[in-house]
Write a protein that holds these residues in place. Structure first.
Motif, mmCIF file in Angstrom:
data_model
loop_
_atom_site.group_PDB
_atom_site.id
_atom_site.type_symbol
_atom_site.label_atom_id
_atom_site.label_comp_id
_atom_site.label_asym_id
_atom_site.label_seq_id
_atom_site.Cartn_x
_atom_site.Cartn_y
_atom_site.Cartn_z
ATOM 1 N N GLU A 152 0.829 -1.195 0.000
ATOM 2 C CA GLU A 152 0.000 0.000 0.000
ATOM 3 C C GLU A 152 0.867 1.250 0.000
ATOM 4 O OE1 GLU A 152 -2.544 -0.213 3.354
ATOM 5 O OE2 GLU A 152 -3.749 -1.878 2.569
ATOM 6 N N VAL A 153 0.281 2.317 -0.542
ATOM 7 C CA VAL A 153 0.930 3.623 -0.492
ATOM 8 C C VAL A 153 1.120 4.005 0.971
ATOM 9 C CG1 VAL A 153 0.720 6.050 -1.102
ATOM 10 C CG2 VAL A 153 -0.167 4.296 -2.646
ATOM 11 N N GLY A 154 2.301 4.489 1.311
ATOM 12 C CA GLY A 154 2.557 4.905 2.679
ATOM 13 C C GLY A 154 3.231 3.844 3.516
ATOM 14 N N THR A 155 3.095 2.576 3.121
ATOM 15 C CA THR A 155 3.744 1.508 3.881
ATOM 16 C C THR A 155 4.805 0.781 3.053
ATOM 17 O OG1 THR A 155 2.001 -0.063 3.276
ATOM 18 C CG2 THR A 155 1.728 1.129 5.346
ATOM 19 N N THR A 156 4.621 0.744 1.740
ATOM 20 C CA THR A 156 5.593 0.094 0.855
ATOM 21 C C THR A 156 6.391 1.152 0.110
ATOM 22 O OG1 THR A 156 4.106 -1.790 0.563
ATOM 23 C CG2 THR A 156 5.894 -1.534 -1.030
ATOM 24 N N LEU A 157 7.673 1.242 0.396
ATOM 25 C CA LEU A 157 8.524 2.220 -0.265
ATOM 26 C C LEU A 157 9.013 1.674 -1.599
ATOM 27 C CD1 LEU A 157 10.683 3.542 2.720
ATOM 28 C CD2 LEU A 157 8.753 4.680 1.617
ATOM 29 N N VAL A 158 8.943 2.508 -2.627
ATOM 30 C CA VAL A 158 9.415 2.116 -3.950
ATOM 31 C C VAL A 158 10.416 3.146 -4.452
ATOM 32 C CG1 VAL A 158 7.343 0.815 -4.563
ATOM 33 C CG2 VAL A 158 7.438 3.267 -5.061
ATOM 34 N N THR A 159 11.217 2.732 -5.421
ATOM 35 C CA THR A 159 12.202 3.599 -6.069
ATOM 36 C C THR A 159 12.052 3.415 -7.580
ATOM 37 O OG1 THR A 159 13.998 1.986 -6.284
ATOM 38 C CG2 THR A 159 13.752 3.076 -4.139
ATOM 39 N N PRO A 160 12.760 4.219 -8.377
ATOM 40 C CA PRO A 160 12.694 4.024 -9.830
ATOM 41 C C PRO A 160 13.064 2.619 -10.279
ATOM 42 C CG PRO A 160 13.598 6.182 -9.351
ATOM 43 C CD PRO A 160 13.469 5.471 -8.029
ATOM 44 N N LYS A 161 13.816 1.888 -9.467
ATOM 45 C CA LYS A 161 14.171 0.511 -9.820
ATOM 46 C C LYS A 161 12.945 -0.408 -9.833
ATOM 47 C CE LYS A 161 18.903 0.770 -8.038
ATOM 48 N NZ LYS A 161 19.870 0.225 -7.048
ATOM 49 N N ASP A 162 11.874 0.038 -9.182
ATOM 50 C CA ASP A 162 10.650 -0.770 -9.127
ATOM 51 C C ASP A 162 9.712 -0.508 -10.306
ATOM 52 O OD1 ASP A 162 10.974 -2.174 -6.542
ATOM 53 O OD2 ASP A 162 10.995 -0.141 -5.730
ATOM 54 N N ILE A 163 10.089 0.367 -11.221
ATOM 55 C CA ILE A 163 9.264 0.620 -12.400
ATOM 56 C C ILE A 163 9.347 -0.588 -13.327
ATOM 57 C CG2 ILE A 163 8.910 2.085 -14.418
ATOM 58 C CD1 ILE A 163 10.137 4.406 -12.806
ATOM 59 N N SER A 164 8.200 -1.199 -13.609
ATOM 60 C CA SER A 164 8.181 -2.399 -14.456
ATOM 61 C C SER A 164 7.655 -2.112 -15.856
ATOM 62 C CB SER A 164 7.328 -3.491 -13.806
ATOM 63 O OG SER A 164 6.005 -3.037 -13.592
ATOM 64 N N GLU A 165 6.802 -1.113 -15.986
ATOM 65 C CA GLU A 165 6.267 -0.720 -17.294
ATOM 66 C C GLU A 165 6.370 0.788 -17.420
ATOM 67 O OE1 GLU A 165 2.377 -2.270 -18.143
ATOM 68 O OE2 GLU A 165 2.766 -4.120 -17.031
ATOM 69 N N ASN A 166 6.993 1.222 -18.510
ATOM 70 C CA ASN A 166 7.207 2.649 -18.724
ATOM 71 C C ASN A 166 7.018 2.942 -20.214
ATOM 72 O OD1 ASN A 166 8.026 5.311 -18.643
ATOM 73 N ND2 ASN A 166 10.098 4.892 -17.905
ATOM 74 N N LYS A 187 6.059 5.332 -22.087
ATOM 75 C CA LYS A 187 6.552 6.573 -22.692
ATOM 76 C C LYS A 187 8.031 6.823 -22.399
ATOM 77 C CE LYS A 187 2.271 9.144 -23.243
ATOM 78 N NZ LYS A 187 1.594 10.461 -23.109
ATOM 79 N N LYS A 188 8.671 5.828 -21.776
ATOM 80 C CA LYS A 188 10.099 5.947 -21.452
ATOM 81 C C LYS A 188 10.381 7.230 -20.655
ATOM 82 C CE LYS A 188 11.661 3.223 -25.432
ATOM 83 N NZ LYS A 188 10.304 2.815 -25.844
ATOM 84 N N ILE A 189 9.518 7.438 -19.652
ATOM 85 C CA ILE A 189 9.657 8.605 -18.778
ATOM 86 C C ILE A 189 10.992 8.554 -18.045
ATOM 87 C CG2 ILE A 189 8.695 9.751 -16.735
ATOM 88 C CD1 ILE A 189 6.943 10.045 -19.207
ATOM 89 N N LYS A 190 11.648 9.690 -17.971
ATOM 90 C CA LYS A 190 12.895 9.805 -17.205
ATOM 91 C C LYS A 190 12.588 10.479 -15.866
ATOM 92 C CE LYS A 190 15.503 10.377 -21.501
ATOM 93 N NZ LYS A 190 16.272 11.334 -22.335
ATOM 94 N N ILE A 191 12.988 9.835 -14.787
ATOM 95 C CA ILE A 191 12.749 10.354 -13.448
ATOM 96 C C ILE A 191 13.991 11.100 -12.959
ATOM 97 C CG2 ILE A 191 12.208 9.761 -11.048
ATOM 98 C CD1 ILE A 191 9.897 9.259 -12.964
ATOM 99 N N VAL A 192 13.801 12.349 -12.560
ATOM 100 C CA VAL A 192 14.904 13.170 -12.042
ATOM 101 C C VAL A 192 14.574 13.552 -10.600
ATOM 102 C CG1 VAL A 192 16.209 15.300 -12.302
ATOM 103 C CG2 VAL A 192 15.387 14.095 -14.331
#
Length: 266
Positions: free
Chosen positions: A150-164, A166-171
């Motif tokens: 859940e949001v707020g309890t599970t921390l994610v990072t850009p490494k957790d992106i599985s589908e992208n 539009k090939k979004i770049k995260i800064v």
């Protein structure tokens, strides 16, 4: 014996009066927290508040831990828990006051669907708000995360992106600097307080906004365990969760800041 008891009672009363008379030093972001505290000063003049506005990356939890302030009002629970680990300190939450929905903003596109392939999106660089931003991008259909929980309890990072698609770049950028990044990126995900300070209206200007319902990011009044039962802290907690303050928030922030009492009705 009776005189001794009366003397002790009088001394206790004097100590209590002196404690209550001392200013309560509260560190707060300028908008909306300090503004809300200024309203509390008019609502409850017997409570002597000294508002310490945060600026320049000052860590309000370090101020609290060192005794430079008595309480702070600026953060949500996931951020507080992260700070407790980082500082090796334990704090007490004494009131849950309002929600500032995280928003996605842009000066280059009018909708999230219009984001171009390879678009750059600026996000907060601290652990909890970075995670929050990625969950928001998933909620709005921009990308998908390979994470359960859940949001707020599970921390994610850009490494957790599985589908992208539009090939979004995260800064990653420091939260206070995100509004300034809008000219340099395709979109930015900005905390509500910094959006308001920059003249943005989250309820009107955001291309995508967090829901307030069941939102785990309510802004809190936080103090130390030693001061949690201080009568001044208890009084401030009561004021901040009062119907008058909730009404002040509704009238002054037009849905960009939401009283916790309203979140269940979103």
């Amino acid at each position: 014996m009776k005189k001794t008891l009366l003397g002790l009672a009088g001394l206790s009363l004097l100590i209590a009066q002196n404690l209550y008379a001392a200013p309560l030093r509260v560190a707060a972001d300028a908008v909306p927290h300090a503004e809300i505290l200024e309203y509390v000063k008019t609502l409850d003049p017997k409570l002597d508040l000294k508002i310490v506005e945060l600026s320049g990356g000052i860590n309000a939890n370090e101020l609290l831990a060192s005794g430079d302030v008595d309480a702070n009002y600026f953060q949500h629970l996931p951020y507080l828990k992260d700070q407790e680990k980082a500082l090796g300190k334990t704090f007490d939450v004494v009131a849950s006051v309002h929600i500032e929905p995280l928003g996605i903003y842009s000066r280059k596109v009018k909708s999230l669907d219009a984001l171009p392939e390879g678009a750059t999106i600026a996000v907060p660089n601290n652990t909890t708000n970075l995670s929050r931003a990625l969950w928001l991008l998933q909620d709005k259909g921009v990308l998908r995360l390979n994470a359960s929980g859940e949001v707020g309890t599970t921390l994610v990072t850009p490494k957790d992106i599985s589908e992208n698609p539009k090939k979004i770049k995260i800064v990653e950028i420091e939260s206070p600097q995100l509004p300034r990044s809008l000219d340099d990126v395709d979109a930015a995900i900005i905390n509500g307080n910094y959006a308001l300070e920059a003249g943005l209206s989250p309820a009107k200007d955001a291309l995508g906004l967090e829901s307030a319902k069941h939102n785990p990011y309510a802004n809190l009044l936080v103090t130390t365990p030693q001061l949690a039962k201080d009568p001044r802290v208890i009084e401030l907690a009561k004021d901040l969760t009062s119907p008058q303050v909730a009404d002040f928030i509704r009238k002054n922030y037009n849905g960009s800041v939401i009283p916790v009492a309203d979140a269940a009705h979103d």
